[in-house]
Design a protein around this motif. Structure first.
Motif, mmCIF file in Angstrom:
data_model
loop_
_atom_site.group_PDB
_atom_site.id
_atom_site.type_symbol
_atom_site.label_atom_id
_atom_site.label_comp_id
_atom_site.label_asym_id
_atom_site.label_seq_id
_atom_site.Cartn_x
_atom_site.Cartn_y
_atom_site.Cartn_z
ATOM 1 N N CYS A 175 -0.862 8.064 35.711
ATOM 2 C CA CYS A 175 -0.083 6.878 36.082
ATOM 3 C C CYS A 175 -1.014 5.597 36.266
ATOM 4 N N LEU A 176 -2.086 5.943 36.886
ATOM 5 C CA LEU A 176 -3.052 4.913 37.192
ATOM 6 C C LEU A 176 -3.608 4.360 36.034
ATOM 7 N N LYS A 177 -4.004 5.264 35.056
ATOM 8 C CA LYS A 177 -4.616 4.904 33.696
ATOM 9 C C LYS A 177 -3.608 3.896 33.047
ATOM 10 N N ALA A 178 -2.257 4.329 33.336
ATOM 11 C CA ALA A 178 -1.220 3.625 32.460
ATOM 12 C C ALA A 178 -1.229 2.099 32.875
ATOM 13 N N ILE A 179 -1.203 2.036 34.538
ATOM 14 C CA ILE A 179 -1.101 0.758 35.002
ATOM 15 C C ILE A 179 -2.376 -0.267 34.721
ATOM 16 N N GLU A 180 -3.513 0.474 34.628
ATOM 17 C CA GLU A 180 -4.653 -0.277 34.454
ATOM 18 C C GLU A 180 -4.778 -0.596 32.893
ATOM 19 N N GLY A 181 -3.901 -0.170 32.083
ATOM 20 C CA GLY A 181 -3.836 -0.519 30.750
ATOM 21 C C GLY A 181 -5.028 0.506 29.839
ATOM 22 N N LYS A 182 -5.655 1.325 30.529
ATOM 23 C CA LYS A 182 -6.518 2.122 29.635
ATOM 24 C C LYS A 182 -6.013 3.089 28.940
ATOM 25 N N GLY A 183 -4.629 3.935 29.071
ATOM 26 C CA GLY A 183 -4.076 4.833 28.299
ATOM 27 C C GLY A 183 -4.705 6.169 28.422
ATOM 28 N N GLU A 184 -4.630 6.831 27.337
ATOM 29 C CA GLU A 184 -5.244 8.332 27.389
ATOM 30 C C GLU A 184 -6.029 8.100 26.171
#
Length: 72
Positions: free
Chosen positions: A63-72
């Motif tokens: 979720c944090l990666k998605a919010i920061e726009g880093k994706g997977e």
């Protein structure tokens, strides 16, 4: 000192937004909830509390990666 306290009122941190997203996703998907057996159905094994915590922490990271726009 008041400027520091007031400056955080308007903006939310990414961590707070990710936590809200985690709560929503886990509630909808049933992540971290124990499943009870019902008539005619037995779950193969009940996950341990440590497994629930690990699952929730991994979901929070996503979720944090998605919010920061880093994706997977």
């Amino acid at each position: 000192m008041d400027a520091i306290a007031n400056s955080s009122l308007g903006a939310r941190r990414n961590e707070d937004i990710a936590l809200d997203l985690l709560k929503f996703v886990s509630g909808v998907a049933g992540v971290g909830k124990t499943t009870g057996g019902s008539t005619g159905f037995n779950a193969p094994s009940t996950p341990k509390p440590e497994e629930h915590v690990t699952e929730l922490l991994e979901l929070y990271g996503r979720c944090l990666k998605a919010i920061e726009g880093k994706g997977e």
